[in-house]
Design a protein around this motif. Structure first.
Motif, short mmCIF file in Angstrom:
data_model
loop_
_atom_site.label_atom_id
_atom_site.label_comp_id
_atom_site.label_asym_id
_atom_site.label_seq_id
_atom_site.Cartn_x
_atom_site.Cartn_y
_atom_site.Cartn_z
N ALA A 222 15.88 -9.65 -2.81
CA ALA A 222 14.54 -9.27 -2.49
C ALA A 222 14.81 -7.67 -2.27
O ALA A 222 15.63 -7.27 -1.90
CB ALA A 222 14.05 -9.91 -1.45
N ARG A 223 13.62 -6.96 -2.13
CA ARG A 223 13.55 -5.50 -1.55
C ARG A 223 12.92 -5.62 -0.28
O ARG A 223 13.03 -4.66 0.69
CB ARG A 223 12.87 -4.52 -2.69
CG ARG A 223 13.48 -4.32 -3.80
CD ARG A 223 12.78 -3.30 -4.60
NE ARG A 223 13.62 -3.12 -6.05
CZ ARG A 223 12.93 -3.45 -7.04
NH1 ARG A 223 11.77 -4.03 -6.98
NH2 ARG A 223 13.46 -3.35 -8.21
N THR A 224 11.73 -6.51 -0.08
CA THR A 224 11.12 -6.50 1.49
C THR A 224 10.98 -7.61 1.70
O THR A 224 11.10 -8.83 0.93
CB THR A 224 9.59 -5.87 1.14
OG1 THR A 224 8.89 -6.99 0.33
CG2 THR A 224 9.67 -4.51 0.35
N PHE A 225 10.39 -8.00 3.09
CA PHE A 225 10.51 -9.60 3.44
C PHE A 225 9.20 -10.12 2.73
O PHE A 225 9.50 -11.30 2.57
CB PHE A 225 10.28 -9.31 4.99
CG PHE A 225 11.42 -8.82 5.67
CD1 PHE A 225 12.50 -9.81 6.06
CD2 PHE A 225 11.53 -7.64 6.05
CE1 PHE A 225 13.43 -9.51 6.60
CE2 PHE A 225 12.59 -7.08 7.01
CZ PHE A 225 13.54 -8.21 7.18
N GLN A 226 8.29 -9.48 2.31
CA GLN A 226 7.12 -10.14 1.65
C GLN A 226 7.66 -10.58 0.21
O GLN A 226 6.80 -11.26 -0.36
CB GLN A 226 5.82 -9.20 1.43
CG GLN A 226 5.33 -8.87 2.91
CD GLN A 226 3.98 -8.01 2.84
OE1 GLN A 226 3.77 -7.89 1.59
NE2 GLN A 226 3.34 -8.08 3.66
N ASP A 227 8.78 -10.16 -0.20
CA ASP A 227 9.14 -10.70 -1.39
C ASP A 227 9.45 -12.24 -1.39
O ASP A 227 9.69 -12.92 -2.48
CB ASP A 227 10.42 -9.94 -2.00
CG ASP A 227 9.97 -8.53 -2.33
OD1 ASP A 227 8.68 -8.26 -3.01
OD2 ASP A 227 10.86 -7.73 -2.51
N GLY A 228 9.74 -12.70 -0.24
CA GLY A 228 10.35 -13.90 0.15
C GLY A 228 9.23 -14.95 0.65
O GLY A 228 9.64 -15.57 1.72
N GLU A 229 7.94 -14.73 0.39
CA GLU A 229 7.03 -15.58 0.93
C GLU A 229 7.37 -17.06 0.86
O GLU A 229 6.74 -17.64 1.78
CB GLU A 229 5.61 -15.24 0.54
CG GLU A 229 5.11 -14.13 0.80
CD GLU A 229 3.75 -13.62 0.46
OE1 GLU A 229 3.35 -14.71 -0.43
OE2 GLU A 229 3.22 -12.75 0.72
#
Length: 270
Positions: free
Chosen positions: A212-219
């Motif tokens: 991932a690049r951001t936390f939202q990539d891992g919902e």
């Protein structure tokens, strides 16, 4: 500038007493805190906080570090001169990653009792009686040899942060768990394949993570990414990854090597 890192917390008076001692020696010193609330007794966590912070301070800052579960024992109090900074703290590994990276020039054991706060020092509060006054003296320009005998880097206590390859996986140590529950590993400068999937092993348990690049990539689950300090990190979007993984500083975590394009392991072991 004098930068302080302790595990004394904010509900007791230990940090304030240390600062009072510092200002008795140098009333004009600029005192700032890396953290007054590092994790109790946790040398590895303290080492991470110091290592990831020190380079942002101006040249010749003195770092006063008191994460010292061995206070009062035979562990040595140290004063260290590196290329750009001064460090004062216990010889338990908490200083080592930072001083090793910046380049050690001189190390002295603080064993000259004449610089201690009093003739009868406390066995449980060296932060006040030895470390604070020594750090303050350095900010006044007192020569380091005044504090005690010179020692060699080979004598220092180091931390076990070694990494290894094992069956297509890179196994490293948990270096730090922040208050969000993000789990930083002792792998730095890692490049993660965005969107790639990899197995994560903790003991006999196996999880799956996504690059991932951001936390939202891992919902939908665990993510693997490079954190703000360049370390490989495991996290969850708006949740605590350390609880899911059930890990703490010093634990082993293995990740499939195929998701990593590059990395540099920490290898500073005792």
């Amino acid at each position: 500038m004098l930068a302080v890192l302790t595990d004394f917390g904010i509900s007791d008076n230990y940090n304030a007493v240390m600062e009072a001692v510092i200002r008795r020696v140098n009333r004009d010193v600029d005192v700032v805190y890396i953290s007054p609330n590092s994790k109790n007794f946790n040398v590895i966590a303290g080492a991470y906080l110091l290592y990831t912070a020190y380079r942002y301070f101006r040249k010749y800052t003195t770092f006063l570090v008191v994460v010292d579960p061995g206070v009062g024992t035979k562990r040595r109090p140290l004063a260290v001169r590196t290329r750009n900074y001064y460090f004062v703290g216990p010889d338990n590994g908490v200083l080592y990653p930072a001083i090793r990276e910046d380049g050690i020039l001189r190390i002295h054991s603080i064993d000259n009792e004449r610089v201690y706060l009093s003739k009868e020092i406390s066995n449980t509060f060296h932060g006040r009686d030895i470390f604070s006054i020594s750090a303050a003296l350095l900010t006044r320009g007192v020569p380091m040899e005044t504090l005690g005998a010179k020692i060699d880097e080979s004598e220092l206590v180091k931390l076990n942060l070694e990494s290894r390859r094992e069956d297509g996986m890179i196994c490293s140590k948990v270096f730090f768990v922040d208050h969000f529950g993000n789990v930083a590993l002792s792998l730095r400068d890692a490049r993660v394949k965005f969107g790639g999937r990899a197995k994560i092993k903790v003991g006999d348990r196996t999880f799956t993570g996504v690059g991932a690049r951001t936390f939202q990539d891992g919902e939908n689950g665990l993510i693997i990414y490079r954190n703000g300090y360049g370390f490989l990190e495991l996290g969850l979007n708006k949740a605590d990854a350390s609880v899911v993984l059930n890990v703490k500083e010093g634990d082993d975590v293995c990740i499939e090597e195929s998701i990593l394009e590059d990395f540099s392991p920490f290898t500073w072991a005792t």
